[in-house]
Design an enzyme around this catalytic site. Structure first.
Site, short mmCIF file in Angstrom:
data_model
loop_
_atom_site.label_atom_id
_atom_site.label_comp_id
_atom_site.label_asym_id
_atom_site.label_seq_id
_atom_site.Cartn_x
_atom_site.Cartn_y
_atom_site.Cartn_z
N GLY A 1 0.99 -5.02 0.75
CA GLY A 1 -0.63 -5.48 0.18
C GLY A 1 -0.85 -6.04 -1.18
N ALA B 1 1.29 -1.02 -0.08
CA ALA B 1 -0.06 0.15 0.19
C ALA B 1 0.92 0.59 0.01
CB ALA B 1 -0.79 -0.46 1.14
N GLU C 1 -0.89 -9.21 -0.55
CA GLU C 1 -1.64 -9.77 0.16
C GLU C 1 -2.71 -9.86 -1.34
OE1 GLU C 1 -1.38 -6.58 2.59
OE2 GLU C 1 -2.67 -7.59 4.72
N GLU D 1 4.87 -5.40 7.14
CA GLU D 1 4.03 -4.11 8.06
C GLU D 1 4.14 -3.32 9.79
OE1 GLU D 1 2.23 -6.24 6.20
OE2 GLU D 1 0.57 -5.34 4.41
N1 COA Z 1 4.08 3.48 -0.48
C1 COA Z 1 4.85 4.30 -1.01
N2 COA Z 1 5.79 4.71 -2.23
C2 COA Z 1 6.64 3.36 -2.09
C3 COA Z 1 7.12 2.61 -1.54
C4 COA Z 1 5.02 1.76 -0.70
N3 COA Z 1 4.81 1.08 -0.64
N4 COA Z 1 7.50 1.28 -1.73
C5 COA Z 1 8.57 2.28 -2.46
N5 COA Z 1 8.01 3.75 -2.55
C6 COA Z 1 8.99 3.99 -3.24
C7 COA Z 1 9.42 4.60 -2.95
O1 COA Z 1 9.65 5.69 -1.44
C8 COA Z 1 10.75 5.64 -3.87
O2 COA Z 1 9.80 6.78 -4.40
P1 COA Z 1 10.77 7.95 -4.12
O3 COA Z 1 11.50 7.79 -5.39
O4 COA Z 1 10.19 8.95 -4.73
O5 COA Z 1 11.56 8.22 -3.05
C9 COA Z 1 10.79 4.58 -4.64
O6 COA Z 1 9.57 4.50 -4.24
C10 COA Z 1 11.20 3.86 -5.13
O7 COA Z 1 11.63 2.84 -3.47
P2 COA Z 1 13.31 2.72 -2.34
O8 COA Z 1 12.97 2.58 -1.32
O9 COA Z 1 14.07 4.20 -3.40
O10 COA Z 1 13.48 1.80 -3.41
P3 COA Z 1 14.86 0.48 -2.61
O11 COA Z 1 15.32 -0.03 -4.12
O12 COA Z 1 16.04 0.90 -2.41
O13 COA Z 1 13.75 -0.59 -2.05
C11 COA Z 1 12.35 -1.31 -0.92
C12 COA Z 1 12.97 -0.76 -2.02
C13 COA Z 1 10.79 -2.15 -1.65
C14 COA Z 1 12.98 -2.01 -0.13
C15 COA Z 1 11.13 -0.82 -0.73
O14 COA Z 1 10.78 0.78 -1.27
C16 COA Z 1 10.51 -0.47 0.41
O15 COA Z 1 10.54 -1.46 1.63
N6 COA Z 1 9.49 0.01 0.54
C17 COA Z 1 7.96 -0.65 1.63
C18 COA Z 1 8.05 -1.35 1.08
C19 COA Z 1 6.56 -1.42 2.35
O16 COA Z 1 7.42 -1.39 3.51
N7 COA Z 1 5.21 -1.53 2.06
C20 COA Z 1 4.56 -2.63 3.20
C21 COA Z 1 3.51 -1.18 2.96
S1 COA Z 1 2.36 -1.08 4.34
#
Ligand code: COA
Length: 258
Positions: A109, A64, A112, A132
């Site tokens: 999500g 999400a 999910e 989460e």
């Molecule tokens: N919601 C909003 N934005 C998200 C996102 C999410 N769930 N997951 C990634 N993004 C965005 C990042 O903020 C970033 O945006 P920006 O370039 O404007 O800063 C872009 O996507 C790229 O992500 P980034 O974190 O830079 O890539 P990464 O390779 O360093 O890391 C992940 C990849 C997947 C490990 C990391 O993005 C992450 O942990 N995301 C969240 C995952 C999460 O917790 N999901 C559950 C949500 S309830």
């Protein structure tokens, strides 16, 4: 649609979440578009199966949208969860087979949504998890219910309570995905599996899915009664007559399609 691409390949519908710069994170717009798309495809007699995937090579869906979650309070938090749950339920209830082609991160999500699909296939680089608790929340789109039903409560609780993702190979080992393919082969392989399904009787697919899905919430006795009822229903169809006739006449069935 702004954030979802819908493509057709014969009887297959390919639904791609398309926010690659945000790793295909699910904001309200994307959830609404996906919901409308699954509803429309499920009602379309010309669609045999639905494949759900993400744009780019990095992510299926990274969860999400955290910028939306960060602003929520008690009531809109509950509403957010209900919207996500309604989408996962729509996927699960679709009369078509729905296959997830998990082409990278499937987190929160994203996992999910994949859990609500009938089959899941991952690319070798995929990471799947429910992170989460590391954000101070719990899974809200059905993860606490569907993950333990799929992989058992011990493995599910380890994933949910640590928040650690698993690799594609580990996901295969624990039964979270049905198969793993290299990134370039993923979509073509999932299409081949979906094509095999759509070569079968479409009413049979819908009722077999219904028997498994509805039966999983029932006692053995009620589930067997449901199966017998659905067997009766399928036995009244022209599809059944064609399937049997084709076998006896040593030819391929010529299914009637919408
Ligand atoms: N919601 C909003 N934005 C998200 C996102 C999410 N769930 N997951 C990634 N993004 C965005 C990042 O903020 C970033 O945006 P920006 O370039 O404007 O800063 C872009 O996507 C790229 O992500 P980034 O974190 O830079 O890539 P990464 O390779 O360093 O890391 C992940 C990849 C997947 C490990 C990391 O993005 C992450 O942990 N995301 C969240 C995952 C999460 O917790 N999901 C559950 C949500 S309830």
């Amino acid at each position: 649609m702004q954030n979802v691409i819908l493509e057709r390949d014969g009887q297959l519908a390919i639904v791609t979440v398309n926010r690659p710069t945000k790793l295909n994170a699910l904001d309200d717009q994307t959830i609404a578009e996906l919901d409308g798309c699954i509803q429309q495809l499920s009602a379309d007699a010309a669609v045999g199966a639905i494949i759900l995937t993400g744009a780019g090579e990095k992510a299926f869906i990274a969860g999400a949208d955290i910028t939306v979650l960060a602003k929520q309070g008690v009531l809109d938090g509950r509403d957010n969860a209900r919207r996500g749950q309604a989408l996962t339920q729509r996927i699960e209830d679709s009369c078509k087979p729905v296959l997830a082609a998990i082409n990278g991160f499937a987190l929160g999500g994203g996992l999910e949504l994949a859990l609500a699909c009938d089959l899941r296939f991952a690319s070798a680089n995929a990471k799947l998890g429910l992170p989460e608790v590391s954000l101070g929340i719990i899974p809200g789109y059905g993860g606490t219910q569907r993950l333990p039903r799929l992989v058992g409560s011990g493995v599910a609780l380890q994933m949910i309570l640590t928040g650690d993702p698993v690799t594609a190979d580990e996901a295969l080992r624990i039964g979270l995905v049905n198969g793993v393919f290299s990134q370039p082969e993923l979509l073509v392989s999932v299409k081949a599996i979906a094509s095999k399904m759509v070569s079968r009787g479409s009413n049979a697919l819908a009722l077999a899915k219904q028997a498994v899905r509805r039966g999983s919430h029932m006692s053995m006795q009620d589930g067997l009664a449901l199966e017998a009822d659905l067997f009766g229903v399928i036995s009244s169809t022209t599809e059944m007559k064609e399937g049997m006739a084709a076998f006896l006449e040593k030819r391929k069935p010529a299914w009637l399609r919408g």
